[in-house]
Scaffold this motif. Structure first.
Motif, mmCIF file in Angstrom:
data_model
loop_
_atom_site.group_PDB
_atom_site.id
_atom_site.type_symbol
_atom_site.label_atom_id
_atom_site.label_comp_id
_atom_site.label_asym_id
_atom_site.label_seq_id
_atom_site.Cartn_x
_atom_site.Cartn_y
_atom_site.Cartn_z
ATOM 1 N N SER A 90 0.833 -1.212 0.000
ATOM 2 C CA SER A 90 0.000 0.000 0.000
ATOM 3 C C SER A 90 0.863 1.255 0.000
ATOM 4 O O SER A 90 0.501 2.248 -0.627
ATOM 5 N N SER A 91 2.001 1.218 0.675
ATOM 6 C CA SER A 91 2.903 2.376 0.642
ATOM 7 C C SER A 91 3.540 2.551 -0.731
ATOM 8 O O SER A 91 3.730 3.667 -1.197
ATOM 9 N N LEU A 92 3.859 1.433 -1.363
ATOM 10 C CA LEU A 92 4.546 1.478 -2.646
ATOM 11 C C LEU A 92 3.626 1.894 -3.792
ATOM 12 O O LEU A 92 3.970 2.750 -4.602
ATOM 13 N N PHE A 93 2.437 1.297 -3.861
ATOM 14 C CA PHE A 93 1.564 1.515 -5.012
ATOM 15 C C PHE A 93 0.473 2.548 -4.783
ATOM 16 O O PHE A 93 0.115 3.287 -5.686
ATOM 17 N N LEU A 94 -0.106 2.597 -3.596
ATOM 18 C CA LEU A 94 -1.225 3.505 -3.354
ATOM 19 C C LEU A 94 -0.783 4.841 -2.785
ATOM 20 O O LEU A 94 -1.497 5.821 -2.889
ATOM 21 N N ASN A 95 0.356 4.875 -2.135
ATOM 22 C CA ASN A 95 0.924 6.084 -1.541
ATOM 23 C C ASN A 95 -0.080 6.821 -0.635
ATOM 24 O O ASN A 95 -0.329 8.009 -0.823
#
Length: 81
Positions: free
Chosen positions: A21-26
């Motif tokens: 979620s941190s990598l793709f959704l920011n």
């Protein structure tokens, strides 16, 4: 406290949820993804897969109903105006 397979599986799920979620959704905070991963964990792989499929069907149905509602009853202007 024992450290078994279920604890390990939950830890991996939470770690992956936070990272992805941190990598793709920011998002501002990835904590809701971790909480969702904890609630989605089931005692067996079969039950986890079944839960995933149930959630996928429910979410798809909800999206279809929302799109039909927006198509049938369009707003003429923004409610914030």
């Amino acid at each position: 406290m024992s450290f078994g397979a279920r604890v390990l599986k939950t830890g991996i799920a939470v770690t992956l949820a936070l990272y992805l979620s941190s990598l793709f959704l920011n998002p501002q905070s990835p904590v809701p993804a971790a909480i969702a991963a904890i609630f989605a964990m089931q005692p067996s792989i079969y039950r986890s897969w079944k839960y995933f499929l149930d959630q996928l069907q429910t979410t798809t149905l909800g999206a279809i109903v929302a799109l039909l509602g927006a198509w049938c009853c369009p707003m003429s202007q923004s409610p914030l105006d």
